[in-house]
Design an enzyme around this catalytic site. Structure first.
Site, PDB file in Angstrom:
ATOM      1  N   ARG A  75       7.079  11.217  -2.499  1.00 30.83           N
ATOM      2  CA  ARG A  75       6.520  12.482  -2.059  1.00 30.83           C
ATOM      3  C   ARG A  75       5.617  12.352  -0.829  1.00 30.83           C
ATOM      4  O   ARG A  75       5.751  13.109   0.133  1.00 30.83           O
ATOM      5  CB  ARG A  75       5.738  13.129  -3.214  1.00 30.83           C
ATOM      6  N   THR A  76       4.692  11.384  -0.853  1.00 32.48           N
ATOM      7  CA  THR A  76       3.757  11.277   0.269  1.00 32.48           C
ATOM      8  C   THR A  76       4.485  10.896   1.550  1.00 32.48           C
ATOM      9  O   THR A  76       4.286  11.510   2.603  1.00 32.48           O
ATOM     10  CB  THR A  76       2.651  10.243  -0.044  1.00 32.48           C
ATOM     11  N   LYS A 107       6.251 -13.044   6.780  1.00 32.77           N
ATOM     12  CA  LYS A 107       5.942 -14.118   7.720  1.00 32.77           C
ATOM     13  C   LYS A 107       4.453 -14.438   7.771  1.00 32.77           C
ATOM     14  O   LYS A 107       4.032 -15.293   8.557  1.00 32.77           O
ATOM     15  CB  LYS A 107       6.438 -13.728   9.120  1.00 32.77           C
ATOM     16  N   ARG A 128      -0.293   3.292   3.414  1.00 27.05           N
ATOM     17  CA  ARG A 128      -0.581   3.074   1.991  1.00 27.05           C
ATOM     18  C   ARG A 128      -0.555   1.570   1.725  1.00 27.05           C
ATOM     19  O   ARG A 128       0.342   0.859   2.182  1.00 27.05           O
ATOM     20  CB  ARG A 128       0.444   3.775   1.093  1.00 27.05           C
ATOM     21  N   HIS A 158      -7.129   8.815  -2.258  1.00 24.42           N
ATOM     22  CA  HIS A 158      -5.881   9.391  -1.734  1.00 24.42           C
ATOM     23  C   HIS A 158      -6.262  10.753  -1.155  1.00 24.42           C
ATOM     24  O   HIS A 158      -5.978  11.802  -1.733  1.00 24.42           O
ATOM     25  CB  HIS A 158      -4.866   9.531  -2.857  1.00 24.42           C
TER      26      HIS A 158
END
Length: 356
Positions: A75-76, A107, A128, A158
């Site tokens: 969703r985000t 890496k 995120r 959030h």
């Protein structure tokens, strides 16, 4: 960009003056004043009208969003990408998880270097990451020069979810906010409710790990509104709202906090039931998860005794904490909440990139 990672330097900096938003990071709800919220909500309303009439416009044409997710997201990530495209921009998506599409973390590249490289190609980053405080460190550490938006940092905050949640409550109930100069602001669309009396919000489920409720509790508590605020926390033992969130709320005026274990008692007289899932991925021990999963289930039986005007919200995804039979109840607004996410994120991108 300052090399200080102290978030307090940004507190209350986003106001009703659009210039305060331009090129600003968005890391925490504590950055936004009540007047800043009114600007954001007005802009989100205009974005909703825009999408429903013409589908979008080209104000962010030639702008590029870096969508960088080190934790899974549907969703985000999709709503930010859709928001950017609705305004004429485009995006690059990086799945930074262990099985993702980027070689950077595999890496051994630092998060700071990865974002610094990506911003060579883009105008704004939505990030995120599973580590609490990581997004703040990247945005304020002095290495990035483009704005960074926090899309969730572990069990921390959030902010954009909290903003779309608050917009949904404001929109559904018809709340009246009061800006710092005493100016009132309320929903003015035809057919909308005009809320009277206190605002009673029940937060139900995994409140320990739920960064959405951490941010929403802070945002509701710190906002000036024409309603007394009552926050009711209803959670299984071991998943209660963290003390640091309750202490922050306690420091705000015109707000009460109450704790329940029985959700039938918690919803009495409530205006909002905000449901969260028990987050299996946050448990180190599977046995601990099994003890609390399914502790609360919102079903038609609960809705039958709940107030007729109580809305039900959920940040989604749900597992089994809301029965699908509830979906047809007009009080269930979680899918309207998801749509609002795109409108609010369109507003955020437009404000930060200077084209509200």
């Amino acid at each position: 960009m300052s090399n200080s990672t102290d978030l307090s330097t940004l507190t209350n900096k986003l106001t009703s003056n659009p210039s305060t938003w331009i090129n600003s990071p968005l890391l925490s709800v504590t950055q936004i004043t009540t007047s800043g919220l009114t600007l954001l909500f007005q802009t989100a309303q205009s974005m909703r009208t825009l999408v429903r009439t013409t589908g979008g416009d080209t104000r962010l044409q030639h702008k590029v969003l870096a969508s960088v997710f080190y934790e899974a997201s549907t969703r985000t990530s999709c709503s930010f990408q859709a928001a950017m495209m609705r305004l004429g921009g485009t995006f690059l998506h990086v799945d930074g998880g262990s099985s993702g599409n980027t070689s950077a973390s595999k890496k051994g590249e630092s998060l700071e270097d990865t974002i610094r490289c990506l911003e060579c190609y883009t105008d704004i980053t939505v990030l995120r990451h599973p580590m609490t405080g990581s997004v703040q460190k990247v945005a304020l550490g002095g290495k990035t020069v483009k704005p960074v938006v926090n899309a969730g940092d572990g069990v921390g905050e959030h902010p954009t979810q909290a903003l779309l949640d608050y917009f949904t409550i404001y929109d559904e109930l018809g709340l009246a906010l009061v800006a710092e100069d005493g100016t009132g602001f309320a929903m003015e669309e035809d057919g909308k409710n005009n809320h009277e009396g206190p605002l009673i919000v029940v937060m139900l489920g995994d409140l320990k790990h739920g960064r959405t409720v951490h941010s929403l509790a802070k945002l509701l508590a710190r906002t000036s509104m024409k309603h007394e605020l009552i926050l009711r926390y209803c959670a299984p033992t071991s998943l209660e709202m963290p003390d640091h969130v309750k202490e922050y709320v306690k420091s705000c005026s015109n707000v009460k906090q109450e704790e329940f274990t029985d959700m039938k008692e918690a919803v009495q007289g409530a205006n909002v039931l905000y449901v969260t899932r028990v987050q299996k991925e946050r448990f180190e021990n599977a046995a601990d998860y099994e003890k609390v999963k399914g502790a609360y289930v919102v079903d038609t039986a609960l809705m039958a005794i709940a107030p007729s005007n109580m809305i039900v919200m959920h940040p989604l995804p749900r597992v089994d904490e809301i029965s699908t039979e509830v979906d047809s109840d007009p009080r269930a607004c979680y899918f309207r909440q998801m749509e609002n996410g795109m409108f609010v994120r369109m507003a955020i991108l437009a404000l930060i990139l200077g084209t509200p």
